[in-house]
Design a protein around this motif. Structure first.
Motif, PDB file in Angstrom:
ATOM      1  N   UNK A   6       0.870  -1.176   0.000  1.00  0.00           N
ATOM      2  CA  UNK A   6       0.000   0.000   0.000  1.00  0.00           C
ATOM      3  C   UNK A   6       0.905   1.224   0.000  1.00  0.00           C
ATOM      4  N   UNK A   7       0.791   2.035  -1.049  1.00  0.00           N
ATOM      5  CA  UNK A   7       1.707   3.153  -1.236  1.00  0.00           C
ATOM      6  C   UNK A   7       1.275   4.362  -0.404  1.00  0.00           C
ATOM      7  N   UNK A   8       2.233   5.219  -0.065  1.00  0.00           N
ATOM      8  CA  UNK A   8       1.909   6.504   0.536  1.00  0.00           C
ATOM      9  C   UNK A   8       1.390   7.420  -0.566  1.00  0.00           C
ATOM     10  N   UNK A   9       0.210   7.997  -0.380  1.00  0.00           N
ATOM     11  CA  UNK A   9      -0.361   8.883  -1.388  1.00  0.00           C
ATOM     12  C   UNK A   9       0.538  10.109  -1.567  1.00  0.00           C
ATOM     13  N   UNK A  10       0.831  10.419  -2.822  1.00  0.00           N
ATOM     14  CA  UNK A  10       1.761  11.513  -3.081  1.00  0.00           C
ATOM     15  C   UNK A  10       1.166  12.709  -3.790  1.00  0.00           C
ATOM     16  N   UNK A  11      -0.122  12.629  -4.134  1.00  0.00           N
ATOM     17  CA  UNK A  11      -0.716  13.731  -4.871  1.00  0.00           C
ATOM     18  C   UNK A  11      -0.975  14.922  -3.954  1.00  0.00           C
ATOM     19  N   UNK A  12      -0.835  16.112  -4.511  1.00  0.00           N
ATOM     20  CA  UNK A  12      -1.134  17.352  -3.795  1.00  0.00           C
ATOM     21  C   UNK A  12      -2.309  18.027  -4.488  1.00  0.00           C
ATOM     22  N   UNK A  13      -3.376  18.471  -3.768  1.00  0.00           N
ATOM     23  CA  UNK A  13      -3.507  18.410  -2.308  1.00  0.00           C
ATOM     24  C   UNK A  13      -3.607  16.967  -1.817  1.00  0.00           C
ATOM     25  N   UNK A  14      -3.253  16.763  -0.560  1.00  0.00           N
ATOM     26  CA  UNK A  14      -3.144  15.414  -0.020  1.00  0.00           C
ATOM     27  C   UNK A  14      -4.498  14.709   0.020  1.00  0.00           C
ATOM     28  N   UNK A  15      -4.436  13.404  -0.100  1.00  0.00           N
ATOM     29  CA  UNK A  15      -5.627  12.561  -0.017  1.00  0.00           C
ATOM     30  C   UNK A  15      -5.401  11.578   1.124  1.00  0.00           C
ATOM     31  N   UNK A  16      -6.303  11.584   2.094  1.00  0.00           N
ATOM     32  CA  UNK A  16      -6.120  10.780   3.296  1.00  0.00           C
ATOM     33  C   UNK A  16      -6.759   9.396   3.196  1.00  0.00           C
ATOM     34  N   UNK A  17      -7.396   9.100   2.053  1.00  0.00           N
ATOM     35  CA  UNK A  17      -8.029   7.790   1.876  1.00  0.00           C
ATOM     36  C   UNK A  17      -6.995   6.689   1.674  1.00  0.00           C
ATOM     37  N   UNK A  18      -7.440   5.459   1.889  1.00  0.00           N
ATOM     38  CA  UNK A  18      -6.592   4.288   1.669  1.00  0.00           C
ATOM     39  C   UNK A  18      -7.378   3.254   0.859  1.00  0.00           C
ATOM     40  N   UNK A  19      -6.683   2.404   0.092  1.00  0.00           N
ATOM     41  CA  UNK A  19      -7.396   1.352  -0.630  1.00  0.00           C
ATOM     42  C   UNK A  19      -7.842   0.208   0.266  1.00  0.00           C
ATOM     43  N   UNK A  20      -7.171   0.049   1.404  1.00  0.00           N
ATOM     44  CA  UNK A  20      -7.511  -1.006   2.358  1.00  0.00           C
ATOM     45  C   UNK A  20      -7.324  -0.493   3.779  1.00  0.00           C
ATOM     46  N   UNK A  21      -8.293  -0.725   4.644  1.00  0.00           N
ATOM     47  CA  UNK A  21      -8.145  -0.396   6.052  1.00  0.00           C
ATOM     48  C   UNK A  21      -7.225  -1.441   6.692  1.00  0.00           C
ATOM     49  N   UNK A  22      -6.742  -1.194   7.907  1.00  0.00           N
ATOM     50  CA  UNK A  22      -5.900  -2.191   8.572  1.00  0.00           C
ATOM     51  C   UNK A  22      -6.573  -3.561   8.687  1.00  0.00           C
ATOM     52  N   UNK A  23      -7.843  -3.601   9.056  1.00  0.00           N
ATOM     53  CA  UNK A  23      -8.546  -4.881   9.206  1.00  0.00           C
ATOM     54  C   UNK A  23      -8.651  -5.601   7.865  1.00  0.00           C
ATOM     55  N   UNK A  24      -8.936  -4.866   6.808  1.00  0.00           N
ATOM     56  CA  UNK A  24      -9.061  -5.474   5.480  1.00  0.00           C
ATOM     57  C   UNK A  24      -7.718  -5.986   4.974  1.00  0.00           C
ATOM     58  N   UNK A  25      -6.663  -5.207   5.217  1.00  0.00           N
ATOM     59  CA  UNK A  25      -5.327  -5.640   4.805  1.00  0.00           C
ATOM     60  C   UNK A  25      -4.945  -6.938   5.514  1.00  0.00           C
ATOM     61  N   UNK A  26      -5.246  -7.026   6.804  1.00  0.00           N
ATOM     62  CA  UNK A  26      -4.967  -8.245   7.561  1.00  0.00           C
ATOM     63  C   UNK A  26      -5.781  -9.422   7.015  1.00  0.00           C
ATOM     64  N   UNK A  27      -7.034  -9.136   6.649  1.00  0.00           N
ATOM     65  CA  UNK A  27      -7.906 -10.170   6.096  1.00  0.00           C
ATOM     66  C   UNK A  27      -7.314 -10.780   4.824  1.00  0.00           C
ATOM     67  N   UNK A  28      -6.795  -9.945   3.952  1.00  0.00           N
ATOM     68  CA  UNK A  28      -6.175 -10.443   2.712  1.00  0.00           C
ATOM     69  C   UNK A  28      -4.904 -11.230   3.030  1.00  0.00           C
TER      70      UNK A  28
END
Length: 401
Positions: A6-28
């Protein structure tokens, strides 16, 4: 073993969303034969510690990952060559500002899979932020109404911790007997309707909307057939309208005569009729004074949407007499426009959780399986340094023609 990052978002202005939450990432990680790591970031709505506590490894670099997951466009200098990247590339409509991005993807031999192009066998998207754009867009429209007429004060959506917090703000809204028109019928529209109904605003039919007076605030939801008509006067056919929109003309002005707040959610094809023209706005019977343009098509179907607005500065005024943008809330003859182009970012935790669930359920089985339905293949824009056949129409765009 496949390694996913999961990459650190680099676009400006910043975007605080993620493609996977911690629980979902663990699930995968727990349910599939993969290693999943998270690049350190200080801007996410979920912290490094949130992922760490879920058993995920935090890393400085994801360059050794096979698959790299992000949300917004990845800056050219942080693209990882010879890897698979997932993100919203905003290139499939030949957007000028991302031509160099697609060129770099091809030059770096990157396999690009665009979230926007992931569809099922019926052509329907299987993963999207649309509902949250609708939720935040409608909320912002109501916030704008309260702001323009000094009727009530509610928090901005991005100041709410989550959707439940936003719902509490809806209880503070007290509207006069205004009429709200909502265009569209998809995910975005459904999200907007959630907010309007949650505020206690009554839904009425399009016919009731234009023929009756009400002693309470009401809204109507308009489909394409409600505000477009065939030029020859014959019957409206939805499939024909989408296939040959040039056979139709706009019929929205009957609603504009009685609408106080327009919330625009409908996808617009440039070959389709516009909702209205600047000349229509300056007519005495044009009543709309606030437009929440969730579609944010610049110079598109709504002439007052002259530029996108931002989360920090969400509204501006449109002066129809001079066809120009002015400072917000400066003249009652102006239309106040809300055209934030990254609305889901205002509720990043909820939007990310919803998006991640769709990724886990609708995409991962095909990505890590055999892709027998061609879900991943159909969403692959570039591979092995070339555009795939489905997206070969972008070649002249890449070539600068």
């Amino acid at each position: 073993m496949t390694k996913i990052g999961i990459i650190k978002e680099g676009k400006v202005p910043i975007d605080r969303r993620v493609p996977l939450t911690p629980i979902q990432a663990k699930q995968i990680k727990d349910n599939f034969d993969v290693n999943l790591v998270v690049q350190t970031s200080d801007i996410r709505c979920f912290s490094d510690d949130d992922y760490r506590n879920a058993g995920l490894q935090i890393v400085d670099s994801i360059n050794d990952c096979d698959i790299i997951l992000g949300v917004k466009e990845v800056p050219v200098d942080t693209l990882t060559p010879n890897k698979t990247h997932f993100f919203f590339s905003h290139t499939i409509k030949k957007q000028d500002y991302n031509r160099d991005l697609l060129r770099s993807i091809l030059d770096k031999n990157i396999r690009l899979i665009d979230w926007e192009t992931l569809t099922n066998e019926n052509g329907n998207r299987i993963i999207a932020f649309g509902r949250w754009a609708g939720i935040v867009g409608a909320y912002n429209g109501l916030w704008t109404y309260g702001k323009r007429y000094n009727l009530f004060s509610i928090k901005r959506a991005h100041e709410c911790f989550d959707y439940e917090d936003l719902k509490n703000e809806l209880k503070k809204i007290n509207l006069p007997n205004i009429k709200i028109a909502l265009t569209g019928g998809g995910r975005v529209t459904k999200g907007a309707m959630e907010v309007l109904l949650g505020t206690g605003i009554t839904q009425v039919t399009p016919h009731e909307f234009i023929t009756q007076r009400f002693d309470e605030p009401v809204f109507t939801q308009l489909n394409s057939r409600d505000y477009n008509k065939r030029k020859d006067g014959s019957e409206f056919h939805r499939n024909e309208f989408y296939a040959n929109p040039e056979l139709y003309e706009g019929d929205f002005l009957k609603y504009a005569k009685v609408t106080d707040l327009l919330i625009a959610c409908a996808f617009w094809d440039p070959s389709a009729p516009v909702l209205f023209h600047r000349e229509d706005i300056i007519r005495d019977d044009f009543d709309i004074r606030i437009i929440a343009d969730i579609t944010c098509d610049i110079e598109g179907s709504i002439p007052s949407t002259k530029k996108p607005s931002t989360i920090d500065d969400p509204i501006y005024d449109y002066n129809p007499s001079d066809d120009q943008v002015e400072q917000a809330l400066t003249d009652e003859g102006n239309i106040t426009v809300m055209a934030v182009d990254n609305l889901p970012c205002e509720l990043p935790r909820d939007a990310s959780e919803s998006f991640g669930n769709e990724f886990v359920n609708n995409v991962i089985p095909h990505l890590l399986g055999k892709d027998e339905m061609g879900i991943i293949a159909g969403a692959t824009i570039a591979s092995e340094g070339k555009l795939t056949e489905k997206y070969s129409y972008l070649q002249d765009y890449v070539d600068g023609k």
